[in-house]
Scaffold this active site. Sequence first.
Site, short mmCIF file in Angstrom:
data_model
loop_
_atom_site.label_atom_id
_atom_site.label_comp_id
_atom_site.label_asym_id
_atom_site.label_seq_id
_atom_site.Cartn_x
_atom_site.Cartn_y
_atom_site.Cartn_z
N ASP A 146 0.85 -1.20 0.00
CA ASP A 146 0.00 0.00 0.00
C ASP A 146 0.89 1.24 0.00
O ASP A 146 1.98 1.23 0.56
CB ASP A 146 -0.91 0.02 1.23
CG ASP A 146 -1.94 -1.10 1.21
OD1 ASP A 146 -2.42 -1.43 0.11
OD2 ASP A 146 -2.26 -1.62 2.29
N ASP A 180 -7.09 -1.35 -4.45
CA ASP A 180 -8.14 -1.01 -3.49
C ASP A 180 -9.05 0.07 -4.06
O ASP A 180 -10.29 0.00 -3.94
CB ASP A 180 -7.53 -0.51 -2.18
CG ASP A 180 -6.71 -1.57 -1.47
OD1 ASP A 180 -6.98 -2.75 -1.67
OD2 ASP A 180 -5.80 -1.18 -0.71
#
Length: 222
Positions: A146, A180
Amino acid sequence: MKYRHIIIIVVLILLVDQVLKFWIKTNMTIAEQFPVISDWFFIHFIENEGMAYGLKFGGEFGKIALTLFRLIAVVVGFFYMKKLVKEQYHNGLLVCGALILAGAAGNLIDSMFYGMIFSESTRYEVAQFMPAGGGYGTFLHGNVVDMLYFPLFDGTFPSWIPFWGGEHFVFFRPVFNIADASISVGVIAILLFQKRFLTRKTDEPGGAIETGAIVDDTRQVM
């Protein structure tokens, strides 16, 4: 929209997602960050073992179960998208489905292979691609990368708010990735435009039928 258009969308999103993750893994240490736009958009490198936006699920067993679930979902998703294209559903639904499928596949790649092809990222060392001693994990045990961080504003909760009064807060705190974001955009768009998207073309007069609607096929017998 044709099925090949779905594949093109998925491949393009996967390319952007994986290129950015590869660059992050091989150029940044854990928790390293740099600003992109002022003080509200940062590239901030973290890894997570579980679900989107850093959520976790059930420890070691949960990670394997989640990765296998993603794998099954992606495989089934490709077949289901082919069915939706064949039945001529709204292009908006097909695009959103492609976004969700691409996002699931992007995080699936991390979980399946990153532990095998990268050394461990730490606060002091940048990961190496295909290290001589092997990766930091095994098949299905990779961490999801991420990096997108949007602390749009921060402040302090008013003292009169129960439990959190006087505490510092940041909005938006979660760190996420392109995969995401792709899933989130697809899901939110379907929820917002479901009445328009959940339709398919027909050969009947009017050109479209709403999913789940009851069609009156009664015909007068002469």
